[in-house]
Motif scaffolding. Structure first.
Motif, short mmCIF file in Angstrom:
data_model
loop_
_atom_site.label_atom_id
_atom_site.label_comp_id
_atom_site.label_asym_id
_atom_site.label_seq_id
_atom_site.Cartn_x
_atom_site.Cartn_y
_atom_site.Cartn_z
N ARG A 100 0.83 -1.06 0.16
CA ARG A 100 -0.26 -0.13 -0.03
C ARG A 100 0.68 1.53 -0.15
N TYR A 101 1.68 1.17 0.46
CA TYR A 101 2.49 1.67 0.73
C TYR A 101 3.94 3.29 -0.65
N VAL A 102 4.03 1.75 -1.33
CA VAL A 102 4.50 1.50 -2.17
C VAL A 102 4.04 2.41 -3.51
N GLN A 103 2.45 1.36 -3.36
CA GLN A 103 1.20 2.85 -5.01
C GLN A 103 1.42 3.57 -4.01
N GLU A 104 0.79 4.71 -2.84
CA GLU A 104 0.79 5.53 -2.75
C GLU A 104 2.06 6.50 -3.28
N LEU A 105 3.95 6.19 -2.61
CA LEU A 105 4.64 6.30 -3.39
C LEU A 105 4.87 6.50 -4.74
N ARG A 106 3.85 6.08 -6.01
CA ARG A 106 3.58 5.79 -7.10
C ARG A 106 2.68 6.75 -7.66
N GLU A 107 1.94 7.17 -6.98
CA GLU A 107 1.07 7.93 -7.21
C GLU A 107 1.43 9.44 -7.13
N VAL A 108 1.97 9.74 -6.15
CA VAL A 108 2.95 10.77 -5.31
C VAL A 108 3.97 10.88 -6.44
N GLN A 109 4.38 9.63 -6.69
CA GLN A 109 5.60 10.27 -7.98
C GLN A 109 4.47 10.91 -9.49
N ARG A 110 3.87 9.93 -9.66
CA ARG A 110 2.91 10.32 -11.27
C ARG A 110 2.51 12.19 -10.87
N LEU A 111 1.76 12.46 -9.92
CA LEU A 111 1.38 13.94 -9.55
C LEU A 111 2.54 14.18 -10.05
N GLN A 112 3.77 14.66 -9.27
CA GLN A 112 4.95 15.43 -9.23
C GLN A 112 5.40 15.14 -10.42
N GLU A 113 5.89 13.73 -11.53
CA GLU A 113 5.87 14.17 -12.76
C GLU A 113 4.82 15.38 -13.18
N ILE A 114 4.19 14.82 -13.11
CA ILE A 114 2.89 15.76 -13.93
C ILE A 114 3.01 17.65 -13.87
N GLU A 115 3.54 17.86 -12.67
CA GLU A 115 3.56 19.06 -12.35
C GLU A 115 5.10 19.50 -12.79
N ASN A 116 5.65 18.05 -12.72
CA ASN A 116 7.56 18.93 -13.25
C ASN A 116 6.77 19.31 -15.51
N GLU A 117 6.05 18.80 -15.54
CA GLU A 117 5.66 18.95 -16.85
C GLU A 117 5.41 19.95 -17.46
N ARG A 118 4.64 20.63 -16.54
CA ARG A 118 3.81 21.70 -16.40
C ARG A 118 4.99 22.53 -16.04
N LEU A 119 6.21 22.72 -14.94
CA LEU A 119 6.25 23.52 -14.90
C LEU A 119 7.88 24.07 -16.16
N ARG A 120 8.17 22.34 -16.53
CA ARG A 120 9.35 22.34 -18.31
C ARG A 120 8.39 23.20 -18.78
#
Length: 103
Positions: free
Chosen positions: A27-47
């Motif tokens: 469960r913790y790993v899945q939550e971290l993957r979701e956080v990572q996915r959201l961060q990648e979206i935010e990073n692309e917006r900022l790029r």
């Protein structure tokens, strides 16, 4: 022999508990993957925003047209050979049709 089986079973349950509910659990790993996915979206917006800002900076460095456009838009500047007209709205209560007697 029963004690050994009980101890081994307790050890197995302890290991499984941390696998399913501990800090490194599924469960913790899945939550971290979701956080990572959201961060990648935010990073692309900022790029994308950074690329637009870099293009604007390069445009400002390379030509005077961009500087002139910014001066006109942001500071209201005009050229020396231009005439500036400032349209003004009439004060409320004045203007065509106001103050006339209606019959």
């Amino acid at each position: 022999m029963r004690w050994l089986t009980a101890i081994l079973l307790a050890a197995l349950l302890g290991l499984q508990w941390s696998l399913w509910f501990g800090e490194g659990s599924w469960r913790y790993v899945q939550e971290l993957r979701e956080v990572q996915r959201l961060q990648e979206i935010e990073n692309e917006r900022l790029r994308s925003r950074n690329r637009a800002l870099e293009a604007e900076v390069e445009d400002l460095r390379s030509g005077s047209e961009a500087v002139e456009e910014r001066a006109r838009r942001d500071m209201g500047m005009i050229r020396e050979d231009e005439v500036f007209f400032l349209p003004v709205d009439p004060p409320s209560g004045t203007g065509p049709g106001v103050g006339r007697d209606r019959d």
